[in-house]
Design a protein around this motif. Structure first.
Motif: not given
Length: 203
Positions: A140-156, A186-197
């Motif tokens: 949902e965050a990707v669809a709203r443009g809040q996060l860049p497209p990525h493999d959400t299942r791997i991230a989850a 954990l939150r900061d590392l994760f969000l940095y990871g999906v945005r930074g990738a």
């Protein structure tokens, strides 16, 4: 009839409560059905009426505990409209639940893993259910443009797996003293990871 059914439900729950404490303390392999029967103040025959084997008892316990945790998490997420915040709530609530119920953490993350091959499929289903909650928020965050497209299942799975490792360390060492205190990092590392990738062209 109603009183009989209520007594039966009460005895079943008493057995499950005793099984949680006994399995978590002694381990699946070293726990005998007789021990659970004594701890629950139930006859061995009464226990077998509800659970025909130790394996059936352990599987029922896994189901009950995981469903209770899943309900707790989904209820905590329900009022939050923002998908990223909802995902954060889900993971923080898992940490909070494990921190409040050490026996639950040991059952799901230690005893279920070490109980043998027959439990791995159920454990995978439990892990998938929580990963799906997180992946849904990320989609949902990707669809709203809040996060860049990525493999959400791997991230989850990565985020949920990281929480499991933090909980395992806590069970082994007692650190951090408050399990929930690990969440901001954990939150900061994760969000940095999906945005930074995505910025680096690896999305």
């Amino acid at each position: 009839m109603a009183k009989t059914q209520e007594r039966s439900r009460s005895r079943r729950q008493r057995v499950l409560d005793a099984a949680l404490a006994t399995f978590a303390e002694r381990g699946y392999s070293d726990t005998a059905i007789d021990e659970v029967a004594r701890a629950s103040e139930t006859s061995k025959g009464g226990l077998y009426f509800h659970f025909p084997s130790k394996q059936a008892l352990f599987l029922a316990l896994l189901d009950e505990m995981s469903q209770a945790l899943l309900r707790r998490v989904t209820e905590a997420m329900a009022a939050e409209p923002d998908p990223i915040a909802r995902g954060e709530i889900a993971l923080r609530e898992v940490l909070r639940a494990f921190g409040e119920h050490r026996l639950l953490a040991r059952l799901l993350l230690v005893e279920a893993v070490g109980a043998g091959r027959e439990f791995h499929a159920r454990l995978n289903e439990i892990n998938a259910a929580f990963a799906d909650l997180i992946a849904g928020c990320l989609d949902e965050a990707v669809a709203r443009g809040q996060l860049p497209p990525h493999d959400t299942r791997i991230a989850a799975y990565a985020w949920y797996g990281a929480i499991n490792q933090i909980v395992l360390r806590w069970l082994a060492t007692g650190e951090p003293a408050r399990l929930e205190d690990a969440f901001p990092t954990l939150r900061d590392l994760f969000l940095y990871g999906v945005r930074g990738a995505a910025k680096d062209g690896r999305s």
